[in-house]
Design an enzyme around this catalytic site. Structure first.
Site, PDB file in Angstrom:
ATOM      1  N   ASP A 177       0.799  -1.162  -0.050  1.00 38.14           N
ATOM      2  CA  ASP A 177      -0.023  -0.064  -0.029  1.00 38.14           C
ATOM      3  C   ASP A 177       0.974   1.272  -0.031  1.00 38.14           C
ATOM      4  O   ASP A 177       2.112   1.184   0.393  1.00 38.14           O
ATOM      5  CB  ASP A 177      -0.829  -0.067   1.274  1.00 38.14           C
ATOM      6  N   LEU A 178       0.427   2.423  -0.277  1.00 43.61           N
ATOM      7  CA  LEU A 178       1.291   3.637  -0.327  1.00 43.61           C
ATOM      8  C   LEU A 178       1.013   4.545   0.809  1.00 43.61           C
ATOM      9  O   LEU A 178       2.004   4.636   1.589  1.00 43.61           O
ATOM     10  CB  LEU A 178       1.046   4.656  -1.536  1.00 43.61           C
ATOM     11  N   ASP A 179      -0.005   5.002   0.811  1.00 37.20           N
ATOM     12  CA  ASP A 179      -0.290   6.104   2.084  1.00 37.20           C
ATOM     13  C   ASP A 179      -0.362   5.200   3.344  1.00 37.20           C
ATOM     14  O   ASP A 179      -1.020   4.549   3.639  1.00 37.20           O
ATOM     15  CB  ASP A 179      -1.588   6.900   1.949  1.00 37.20           C
ATOM     16  N   THR A 189       1.400   9.980   3.989  1.00 31.97           N
ATOM     17  CA  THR A 189       0.515  11.163   3.552  1.00 31.97           C
ATOM     18  C   THR A 189      -0.715  11.493   4.212  1.00 31.97           C
ATOM     19  O   THR A 189      -1.457  12.473   3.853  1.00 31.97           O
ATOM     20  CB  THR A 189       0.430  10.795   1.989  1.00 31.97           C
ATOM     21  N   LYS A 209      -8.404   6.341   6.298  1.00 28.75           N
ATOM     22  CA  LYS A 209      -7.502   5.736   5.730  1.00 28.75           C
ATOM     23  C   LYS A 209      -7.841   4.447   4.597  1.00 28.75           C
ATOM     24  O   LYS A 209      -8.393   3.542   5.110  1.00 28.75           O
ATOM     25  CB  LYS A 209      -6.422   5.027   6.959  1.00 28.75           C
ATOM     26  N   SER A 263      -2.667   0.634  -4.362  1.00 22.60           N
ATOM     27  CA  SER A 263      -3.190   2.007  -3.422  1.00 22.60           C
ATOM     28  C   SER A 263      -4.315   2.425  -4.253  1.00 22.60           C
ATOM     29  O   SER A 263      -4.835   2.298  -5.260  1.00 22.60           O
ATOM     30  CB  SER A 263      -1.971   2.860  -3.451  1.00 22.60           C
ATOM     31  N   ALA A 264      -5.295   3.065  -3.017  1.00 27.30           N
ATOM     32  CA  ALA A 264      -6.586   3.681  -3.391  1.00 27.30           C
ATOM     33  C   ALA A 264      -6.156   4.887  -3.959  1.00 27.30           C
ATOM     34  O   ALA A 264      -7.044   5.818  -4.782  1.00 27.30           O
ATOM     35  CB  ALA A 264      -7.266   3.704  -2.315  1.00 27.30           C
ATOM     36  N   LYS A 308     -10.959  -0.303  -1.938  1.00 30.35           N
ATOM     37  CA  LYS A 308     -10.885  -1.449  -0.773  1.00 30.35           C
ATOM     38  C   LYS A 308     -12.067  -0.910   0.200  1.00 30.35           C
ATOM     39  O   LYS A 308     -12.383   0.135   0.054  1.00 30.35           O
ATOM     40  CB  LYS A 308      -9.385  -1.050   0.066  1.00 30.35           C
ATOM     41  N   GLU A 339      -0.086  -3.367   4.617  1.00 31.70           N
ATOM     42  CA  GLU A 339      -1.203  -2.322   4.690  1.00 31.70           C
ATOM     43  C   GLU A 339      -1.476  -1.763   5.927  1.00 31.70           C
ATOM     44  O   GLU A 339      -1.068  -2.229   7.040  1.00 31.70           O
ATOM     45  CB  GLU A 339      -2.560  -3.187   4.361  1.00 31.70           C
ATOM     46  N   ASP A 340      -1.997  -0.577   5.945  1.00 29.20           N
ATOM     47  CA  ASP A 340      -1.839   0.052   7.428  1.00 29.20           C
ATOM     48  C   ASP A 340      -3.372   0.452   7.665  1.00 29.20           C
ATOM     49  O   ASP A 340      -3.550   0.667   8.798  1.00 29.20           O
ATOM     50  CB  ASP A 340      -1.318   1.681   7.147  1.00 29.20           C
TER      51      ASP A 340
HETATM   52  P1  B16 Z   1      -6.123  10.379  -3.456  1.00 28.90           P
HETATM   53  P2  B16 Z   1      -3.683   4.251   0.185  1.00 28.90           P
HETATM   54  C1  B16 Z   1      -5.284   6.168   0.268  1.00 28.90           C
HETATM   55  O1  B16 Z   1      -4.089   5.582  -0.044  1.00 28.90           O
HETATM   56  C2  B16 Z   1      -5.429   6.965   1.582  1.00 28.90           C
HETATM   57  O2  B16 Z   1      -5.269   6.219   2.591  1.00 28.90           O
HETATM   58  C3  B16 Z   1      -6.903   7.573   1.638  1.00 28.90           C
HETATM   59  O3  B16 Z   1      -6.775   8.288   2.947  1.00 28.90           O
HETATM   60  C4  B16 Z   1      -7.168   8.432   0.510  1.00 28.90           C
HETATM   61  O4  B16 Z   1      -8.526   8.752   0.651  1.00 28.90           O
HETATM   62  C5  B16 Z   1      -7.284   7.484  -0.669  1.00 28.90           C
HETATM   63  O5  B16 Z   1      -6.013   6.925  -0.959  1.00 28.90           O
HETATM   64  C6  B16 Z   1      -7.385   8.397  -2.127  1.00 28.90           C
HETATM   65  O6  B16 Z   1      -6.318   9.200  -2.149  1.00 28.90           O
HETATM   66  O7  B16 Z   1      -7.253  11.571  -2.980  1.00 28.90           O
HETATM   67  O8  B16 Z   1      -4.852  10.670  -3.722  1.00 28.90           O
HETATM   68  O9  B16 Z   1      -6.776   9.642  -4.743  1.00 28.90           O
HETATM   69  O10 B16 Z   1      -3.529   4.151   1.735  1.00 28.90           O
HETATM   70  O11 B16 Z   1      -4.701   3.115  -0.462  1.00 28.90           O
HETATM   71  O12 B16 Z   1      -2.434   4.255  -0.352  1.00 28.90           O
HETATM   72 MG    MG Z   2      -2.895   3.226   3.366  1.00 33.92          MG
END
Ligand code: B16
Ligand code: MG
Length: 219
Positions: free
Chosen positions: A6-8, A14, A42, A111-112, A142, A166-167
């Site tokens: 996962d990224l964030d 972030t 998250k 990542s989302a 997710k 994953e966090d």
């Molecule tokens: P964006 P991950 C997710 O990333 C974040 O945890 C979540 O807080 C955020 O709303 C989502 O990405 C969408 O991000 O606005 O940059 O498209 O944890 O799945 O890497």
């Molecule tokens: Mg994450």
């Protein structure tokens, strides 16, 4: 064996920037929310996050307005992202990616975020990834497993051959729903559905992963 990250919250923190930008939006709309509520965002897509936040503030708005606010929020978020550099890579991540690369372990991003490519470029990690599956590429976010299933397919592996890092509880759910082994990164209290939980990647090596993979698969 392959690894999907996962990224964030796993590679970079972030979440604090998402929080600042969403808070700014809530404040403009005349309400506020706190860090405990932010935990629920998250791993949640931008659109679903906005809907949750509007619910918390008791605010309803038309679809077109929601689209406008999402663009505004993302512009605020990117102002913060654009200042990021490699110093923001979470401890132990880069050395772990290097070791995995050296060992020719397939590496994916799951990542989302629709900003994942920009963030990876900004922190200089893009070249480590054999595939990048993000919010621009999936229909179901997710906790649906689509993100990770697409990643595994593109790495040429079965879910059971991959470890997902994953966090977010929703991310762990997605991994488990897809038949993956899931390592939660953070606190066991939040990530109780994971097969294993680590606080972060400090003192975490390729050998650690191999041992965990063997233990999780009882090899
Ligand atoms: P964006 P991950 C997710 O990333 C974040 O945890 C979540 O807080 C955020 O709303 C989502 O990405 C969408 O991000 O606005 O940059 O498209 O944890 O799945 O890497
Ligand atoms: Mg994450």
């Amino acid at each position: 064996m392959g690894c999907i990250f996962d990224l964030d919250g796993v590679i970079v923190d972030t979440a604090k920037y998402h929080f600042q930008a969403w808070k700014r939006l809530a404040n403009e709309l005349g309400f506020d929310f706190d860090e405990t509520q932010n935990e629920q965002l998250k791993g949640v897509s931008r659109y679903d996050s906005l809907n949750l936040i509007l619910d918390w503030g008791g605010v309803s708005m038309e679809e077109a307005k929601k689209q406008e606010w999402m663009i505004t929020k993302n512009d605020w978020y990117l102002e913060l992202v654009n200042k990021m550099n490699a110093d923001e890579i979470l401890p132990g991540v880069q050395s772990l990616l290097s070791e995995l690369k050296e060992a020719e372990v397939p590496i994916g991003l799951g990542s989302a975020s629709k900003n994942s490519t920009r963030i990876l470029n900004q922190i200089g990690l893009t070249s480590y990834f054999d595939t990048i599956v993000d919010g621009n590429r999936v229909k179901k976010g997710k906790p649906d497993p689509e993100t990770f299933l697409t990643g595994a397919k593109e790495l040429g592996l079965k879910p059971v051959q991959c470890i997902v890092f994953e966090d977010a509880p929703k991310g762990v759910k997605a991994a488990k729903a897809g038949g993956f082994k899931a390592i939660g990164v953070g606190s066991a209290e939040h990530l109780y559905e994971a097969d294993y939980v680590v606080p972060g990647f400090e003192n975490f090596s390729y050998t650690t992963i191999l041992n965990l993979y063997r233990r999780m698969n009882e090899i």
